[in-house]
Scaffold this active site. Structure first.
Site, PDB file in Angstrom:
ATOM      1  N   GLU A 274       0.886  -1.177   0.000  1.00  0.00           N
ATOM      2  CA  GLU A 274       0.000   0.000   0.000  1.00  0.00           C
ATOM      3  C   GLU A 274       0.914   1.214   0.000  1.00  0.00           C
ATOM      4  OE1 GLU A 274      -3.209  -0.065  -0.241  1.00  0.00           O
ATOM      5  OE2 GLU A 274      -3.772  -2.090   0.343  1.00  0.00           O
ATOM      6  N   CYS A 308      -2.573   9.029   2.144  1.00  0.00           N
ATOM      7  CA  CYS A 308      -2.158   8.437   0.871  1.00  0.00           C
ATOM      8  C   CYS A 308      -3.161   8.826  -0.204  1.00  0.00           C
ATOM      9  CB  CYS A 308      -2.054   6.928   1.003  1.00  0.00           C
ATOM     10  SG  CYS A 308      -3.490   6.203   1.775  1.00  0.00           S
TER      11      CYS A 308
END
Ligand code: NAD
Length: 518
Positions: A274, A308
């Site tokens: 990720e 993110c």
């Protein structure tokens, strides 16, 4: 700050948790249920990004402590994998309930140590609770399909087995939620785990481990949830290269993720990656601009641009660009920047001084490349790691807009046709989150079609950040391709087995092959 520390400390100690705040008495950083004293003491100071002052110190794990933690996780696995999944689910249910009890102080601690505003700190703990609830249901749904065998009196089916020890390496910006995405699923899937949190947010990890310990004790369990706090270059490195760890779930920067991918693949381990995003919103000429501006503000400025999924690139149709820019330039200075634990504050600090330096280095490079600052660009006076959120008028060749700078910098572009906007949107190396604001069905569908967004997440009339746990979360290209949280993300935490059972008296071969030995 003293009051907040006192409140948090009291709350934890009232509930029987001994979380040391202050740097005189250090917390231990390695735990398997019992806290492990390392042979060599190396302390890590947790710093409050709001004022740059120390909050607490943590004794990091050394090699010997790491070994004890790994051994405990390995030894716990055989019994845990044979515990029925719904019974494992009961443990995760208990964990979720314990997190409900601790939501307030844990959320405050997240805000204190990481710097996100309190409602986001609380939101993170809510996300942990949601993940536990989701995993409890999942514990009765770890299904495999049945297939129709081509051979008579044969049955074929797929089943899923626990994998082993899962290594969870997390980033600073979601110091507890990302652990829960992994831990709740790994636990119901029958895996034990070792968590190495970011060295910027060790204290929240210590608190979570204390909560796990209470739950494990009630269930007479050891070694399912384990913690090891230490430098990435030593402890992280050992974890990713450890043959006893079949899966590394890594959340962090693309550069580090590339290294993790190579290390795990080199030993035929698996990884869930990720990594960095460079997320964008397209605002079409027919968009509800009120809705779009509100979404842009939260996505670009929320968490001080340290998600993110933070919005980094904004593509505005030329017909509405002046209005949207005017509204944003007016709204940005009215955003209250300050102590994330105070009411009314919408933007806290960056995580550390290095992040502040990266922000200003990026602004210098942007200026050299022809980007124009429309608002922001300064550093508020006073202590702490604060910066002003900044809007840049960008052009298609602006190289900095192709990179993820983990700070509140928003690049604004104009476009004429949706095809052009989608082309620019997809032209970067990252592929995490994306959105379009439009009231035109065709434009929305085009954005979601095979020739539309190339990201793992694609939204209509919603910003890029703030995903729900029910969907699989993750991104494409240099974002790493991993999926976590909802949907069928659990499959990454198990190994698949295809089984064929012959219950007849003959031995027919597949594809009509004959092999008759006289
Ligand atoms: P980072 O890459 O600096 O650190 C991530 C983790 O890697 C930390 O725990 C760190 O200690 C560890 N680490 C460092 N060196 C290591 C090594 N040699 N071996 C193993 N582990 C090592 O990232 P960060 O600054 O903490 O977080 C910000 C980044 O994370 C951003 O790029 C952001 O986009 C990304 N992120 C991605 C997601 C996602 O779901 N895609 C979610 C959150 C954050």
């Amino acid at each position: 700050m003293a009051d907040i520390l006192g409140d948090i400390k009291k709350f934890f100690s009232d509930l029987g948790l001994h979380l040391e705040l202050g740097i005189k008495n250090s917390n231990l950083g390695a735990c398997t249920g019992e806290w492990i004293e390392p042979e060599e003491r190396s302390e890590l100071i947790s710093v409050n990004p709001t004022d740059g002052e120390p909050i607490a110190s943590i004794v990091q794990a050394d090699e010997a402590a790491y070994e004890k933690v790994l051994t405990a996780a390995v030894e716990a696995f055989p019994a845990w994998r044979m515990t029925p999944a719904p019974v494992r689910g009961e443990v995760v249910r208990d964990l979720g309930n314990e997190l409900r009890i601790f939501k307030e102080p844990l959320g405050r601690l997240v805000s204190l140590e990481m710097g996100k505003i309190l409602s986001e700190g609380l939101g993170e703990v809510q996300e942990m609770i949601d993940m536990c609830d989701f995993a409890v249901g999942l514990s009765r749904q770890l299904y495999g399909p049945n297939m129709m065998s081509e051979r008579p009196r044969h049955r074929m089916y797929e089943q899923w087995h626990p994998l082993g020890v899962v290594g969870i390496i997390s980033a600073f910006n979601f110091p507890v939620a990302v652990w829960a995405w992994n831990a709740a699923l790994a636990a119901v899937c029958g895996d034990t785990m070792v968590w190495k949190p970011s060295s910027d947010t060790p204290l929240t990890a210590v608190a979570v481990q204390h909560i796990c310990n209470r739950v494990m004790k009630r269930h007479d369990l050891h070694g399912v949830f384990n913690l090891v706090i230490g430098p990435g270059r030593s402890i992280g490195e050992r974890l990713i290269n450890d043959h006893r760890v079949p899966l590394i779930s890594f959340t962090g920067s693309t550069n580090m993720g590339r290294h993790v991918a190579e290390a795990t693949a080199g030993r035929f381990g698996r990884s869930i990656l990720e990594l960095g995003g460079n997320n964008a919103i397209i605002v079409a000429e027919d968009a509800d601009l009120e809705l779009a501006v509100r979404a842009i503000l939260f996505a670009a400025v929320g968490t001080a641009g340290q998600r993110c999924t933070s919005l980094r690139r904004l593509f505005l149709h030329s017909s509405i660009a002046p209005q949207v820019i005017e509204r944003l330039v007016k709204a940005y200075p009215s955003i209250t920047i300050g102590d994330p634990l105070e009411d009314g504050v919408l933007m806290g600090p960056l995580v550390n001084e290095r992040a502040v330096n990266d922000h200003f280095t990026a602004l210098t490079a942007i200026g050299e490349q022809g980007g124009e600052i429309l608002c922001g660009g300064g550093r508020p006076e006073g202590k702490g790691f604060f910066v002003e959120p900044t809007i840049i008028k960008a052009h298609p060749e602006l190289a900095m807009a192709r990179e993820e700078t983990f700070a509140p910098i928003l690049y604004v572009f104009e476009y004429e046709t949706l095809e052009e906007a989608i082309r620019m949107h997809n032209s970067v190396d990252q592929g995490l989150s994306s959105a379009i604001f439009t009231s035109n069905l065709g434009s929305g569908e085009q954005f979601l079609s095979h020739e539309g967004s190339d990201c793992g997440i694609a939204n209509i009339n919603i910003g890029t950040s703030g995903a729900e746990i029910g969907g699989a979360f993750g991104g494409e290209k240099e974002t790493g391709g991993g999926r976590e949280a909802g949907s069928d993300a659990w499959k990454a935490y198990m190994r698949r087995q295809t089984c064929t059972i012959n219950w007849g008296g003959e031995l027919p071969l597949a594809q009509g092959v004959s092999f008759d030995v006289e």
